[in-house]
Motif scaffolding. Structure first.
Motif, PDB file in Angstrom:
ATOM      1  N   ARG A  27       0.837  -1.217   0.000  1.00  0.00           N
ATOM      2  CA  ARG A  27       0.000   0.000   0.000  1.00  0.00           C
ATOM      3  C   ARG A  27       0.862   1.253   0.000  1.00  0.00           C
ATOM      4  O   ARG A  27       0.573   2.233  -0.680  1.00  0.00           O
ATOM      5  CB  ARG A  27      -0.917   0.012   1.218  1.00  0.00           C
ATOM      6  N   ALA A  31       0.778   4.156  -2.916  1.00  0.00           N
ATOM      7  CA  ALA A  31       0.469   5.560  -2.635  1.00  0.00           C
ATOM      8  C   ALA A  31       1.735   6.205  -2.089  1.00  0.00           C
ATOM      9  O   ALA A  31       2.083   5.988  -0.928  1.00  0.00           O
ATOM     10  CB  ALA A  31      -0.651   5.660  -1.610  1.00  0.00           C
ATOM     11  N   ARG A  40      -0.043  16.637   3.678  1.00  0.00           N
ATOM     12  CA  ARG A  40      -0.090  15.242   4.125  1.00  0.00           C
ATOM     13  C   ARG A  40      -1.052  15.063   5.296  1.00  0.00           C
ATOM     14  O   ARG A  40      -1.812  14.093   5.342  1.00  0.00           O
ATOM     15  CB  ARG A  40       1.313  14.779   4.516  1.00  0.00           C
ATOM     16  N   TRP A  43      -4.749  15.295   4.190  1.00  0.00           N
ATOM     17  CA  TRP A  43      -5.134  14.394   3.098  1.00  0.00           C
ATOM     18  C   TRP A  43      -6.142  13.351   3.577  1.00  0.00           C
ATOM     19  O   TRP A  43      -5.981  12.768   4.635  1.00  0.00           O
ATOM     20  CB  TRP A  43      -3.894  13.691   2.556  1.00  0.00           C
ATOM     21  N   HIS A  45      -7.576   9.793   2.465  1.00  0.00           N
ATOM     22  CA  HIS A  45      -7.260   8.718   1.523  1.00  0.00           C
ATOM     23  C   HIS A  45      -8.500   8.140   0.864  1.00  0.00           C
ATOM     24  O   HIS A  45      -8.394   7.447  -0.141  1.00  0.00           O
ATOM     25  CB  HIS A  45      -6.468   7.613   2.230  1.00  0.00           C
ATOM     26  N   ASN A  52      -9.405  16.091  -2.908  1.00  0.00           N
ATOM     27  CA  ASN A  52      -8.552  16.530  -1.796  1.00  0.00           C
ATOM     28  C   ASN A  52      -7.992  17.921  -2.056  1.00  0.00           C
ATOM     29  O   ASN A  52      -8.041  18.795  -1.179  1.00  0.00           O
ATOM     30  CB  ASN A  52      -7.395  15.548  -1.595  1.00  0.00           C
TER      31      ASN A  52
END
Length: 191
Positions: A27, A31, A40, A43, A45, A52
């Motif tokens: 993962r 990403a 960050r 954000w 997901h 976003n």
């Protein structure tokens, strides 16, 4: 060309592999890590990149965010259609980015400790006599008088406050040495 007999093996299940860690690493690779900490932390997901960035007030495509006017068509003929502006739900991200961008730029280039010590040693022992500095035994790189002068000027330019304090301390030490020499020789002992 056919495979050699007996060279193919049946795949066996790897019991000693940590599947949870394997999936987590997969993962992470899928990403990539966002370098900007403000973006960050804000954000989500579960949402797409476009969603976003729109929530943060940032543009996915700068060409669509600030469209260029076409020069061939006259301004009167164009019917300006306004798209509904997307709601900025996370304005603090944009504010943080603007605040960070408005900070003054840090001085990235500094001089090495060796060069600073070299310049201080030379000035302490020789003052402004560059020829004597060039003959000094600590002149390991055999710099010429002009090269030494340039190094001193670079130090002055990079650290003007430290240079002034250094020169002031040298003047003070010089005056103390002269006073102690006069005192020892008897100039101040008249009494």
């Amino acid at each position: 060309m056919p495979k050699a007999k007996g060279k193919t093996r049946r795949q066996k299940f790897g019991y000693n592999v940590n599947r949870k860690r394997l999936n987590r690493n997969a993962r992470r690779k899928a990403a990539p890590r966002i370098e900007c900490s403000h973006i960050r932390h804000a954000w989500d997901h579960a949402k797409s990149v476009r969603q976003n960035l729109a929530e943060m007030g940032l543009a996915m495509d700068p060409n669509k965010a600030v469209p260029l006017r076409k020069r061939k068509v006259k301004a009167m003929d164009i019917d300006v259609e306004e798209r509904p502006k997307e709601l900025v739900r996370k304005p603090y991200v944009l504010n943080d980015l603007e605040a960070e961008a408005s900070l003054p730029e840090k001085k990235g280039n500094t001089l090495s400790r060796d060069l600073i010590d070299y310049v201080r040693y030379m000035v302490e022992n020789h003052g402004e006599d560059y020829k004597a500095m060039a003959r000094d035994e600590k002149n390991y790189y055999q710099d010429t008088p002009k090269q030494i002068r340039n190094k001193i000027n670079v130090y002055k330019r990079f650290y003007p406050v430290e240079w002034q304090a250094f020169i002031d301390s040298l003047q003070k030490n010089k005056m103390e040495v002269e006073w102690s020499i006069r005192y020892i020789s008897g100039e101040y002992c008249h009494g």
